[in-house]
Design a protein around this motif. Structure first.
Motif, PDB file in Angstrom:
ATOM      1  N   GLU A  46       0.828  -1.213   0.000  1.00 17.72           N
ATOM      2  CA  GLU A  46       0.000   0.000   0.000  1.00 17.72           C
ATOM      3  C   GLU A  46       0.860   1.259   0.000  1.00 17.72           C
ATOM      4  N   GLU A  96      -1.310  -0.368  10.348  1.00 17.95           N
ATOM      5  CA  GLU A  96      -2.132  -1.435   9.791  1.00 17.95           C
ATOM      6  C   GLU A  96      -1.398  -2.772   9.642  1.00 17.95           C
ATOM      7  N   TYR A  97      -0.110  -2.808   9.983  1.00 16.71           N
ATOM      8  CA  TYR A  97       0.631  -4.067   9.857  1.00 16.71           C
ATOM      9  C   TYR A  97       1.893  -4.008  10.700  1.00 16.71           C
ATOM     10  N   GLU A 114      -0.568  -8.241   8.393  1.00 18.73           N
ATOM     11  CA  GLU A 114      -1.503  -7.133   8.500  1.00 18.73           C
ATOM     12  C   GLU A 114      -2.491  -7.362   9.637  1.00 18.73           C
ATOM     13  N   ASP A 115      -2.987  -6.258  10.186  1.00 15.83           N
ATOM     14  CA  ASP A 115      -4.046  -6.333  11.189  1.00 15.83           C
ATOM     15  C   ASP A 115      -5.338  -6.809  10.542  1.00 15.83           C
ATOM     16  N   ARG A 168      -9.068  -6.477   9.360  1.00 18.14           N
ATOM     17  CA  ARG A 168      -9.790  -5.337   8.812  1.00 18.14           C
ATOM     18  C   ARG A 168     -11.202  -5.264   9.402  1.00 18.14           C
ATOM     19  N   GLY A 196      -6.395  -9.761   7.603  1.00 20.48           N
ATOM     20  CA  GLY A 196      -5.486  -9.104   6.681  1.00 20.48           C
ATOM     21  C   GLY A 196      -4.631 -10.138   5.976  1.00 20.48           C
TER      22      GLY A 196
END
Length: 307
Positions: free
Chosen positions: A27, A127-128, A148-149, A151, A200
């Motif tokens: 991202e 987010e990760y 990743e966390d 979502r 994630g």
């Protein structure tokens, strides 16, 4: 998330394969894992760009680190000012420092060398995170997990609007954030219109290693496992003696961990032109997707619930 294989050869480069390195675009965060000789040229060739702030080193064998001085020098020539962090196994900071300063100069921008051990959270983002995991090679080594966390769950707009009568607007955002809202004299709880959280993505990169339980545990349910597969099964004893894995052993790890896709890398030069042998052996043991990574190959890692 996009993974670009910059170097997929074993200890010696070939005309088709450079030494070890993978580039991850998560991202818009650019992350480099290992940096064998010629990595910067591969970055140019395959269009990854140089906006890397973090380099994750698995171990200090030359085919994984000899590209670092050249890459840092190129950063200098390009008038870089932003700092770079190099993460390296515990006990190797001095060696990395010597490598960087081998030509008698030091970069004009900050370079931080961070020693890591298995179990450490190496990089933490909103987010990760990236964690170091235990591997087994002939020197101090680690692998890395990008996890990743979870979502947010999916928002049921139809129910919110047609059943509960909540018009589109700020209340939707609050509910999706997990906040209750007042509407028509009642309290609407988030779980009434928001589904369960969704997982994630997880990518695991082992570097050079024997098959290990620690990698199996760290790779549980991973979307992509990039695993050492230096040899075919007929060289199993050679793999063990040099602390590498065969394609079948990598597949066994993937099967036990229940990963979605297995990328075989660090391919010995003896399989030039016939790397398909390794993929065939891996598919005998692994029910998911197994493929031999090639230089320049890109893999778009999808969310587990996207299929």
């Amino acid at each position: 998330m996009r993974v670009t294989f910059l170097g997929t050869s074993g200890a010696i480069p070939t005309t088709q394969r450079n030494t070890s390195s993978i580039f991850v675009n998560r991202e818009g965060d650019y992350l480099l894992f290992d940096c064998g000789e010629g990595t910067q040229r591969q970055m140019m060739r395959y269009g990854t760009g140089f906006a890397v702030d973090h380099l994750f080193v698995t171990h200090l064998h030359g085919d994984h680190v000899l590209g670092i001085p050249g890459l840092l020098q190129t950063f200098d020539f390009n008038d870089r000012e932003d700092p770079v962090a190099i993460h390296t196994p515990a006990g190797t900071r001095g060696n990395v420092k010597q490598l960087i300063e081998a030509n008698g100069t030091t970069p004009s921008y900050p370079v931080r060398i961070n020693e890591v051990s298995a179990g450490d959270t190496v990089l933490e983002r909103p987010e990760y995170e990236i964690r170091a995991i235990a591997t087994e090679h002939r020197c101090a080594s680690v692998g890395y997990v990008l996890a990743e966390d979870d979502r947010k769950g999916e928002f049921d707009r139809q129910k919110a609007e047609e059943v509960l009568g909540i018009p589109p607007g700020p209340k939707y955002s609050k509910l999706h954030r997990g906040e209750a809202v007042e509407h028509d004299g009642r309290t609407v709880q988030p779980e009434e219109v928001v589904g369960p959280s969704r997982p994630g993505r997880t990518v695991v990169y082992t570097g050079d290693t024997l098959p290990t339980q620690s990698v199996i545990e760290a790779s549980e349910g991973a979307d992509l496992l990039v695993h050492d597969a230096t040899f075919a099964e007929d060289r199993k004893e050679r793999a063990k003696a040099t602390a590498h894995s065969t394609a079948k052993e990598a597949a066994d790890v993937a099967q036990q961990a229940g990963v979605r896709s297995l990328a075989l890398t660090h391919i010995s030069t003896r399989y030039a032109g016939r790397a398909g042998t390794l993929a065939g052996e891996a598919r005998e043991r692994f029910d998911g997707e197994a493929f031999v990574a090639e230089d320049g190959m890109e893999r778009h890692v999808q969310f587990p619930d996207s299929e």
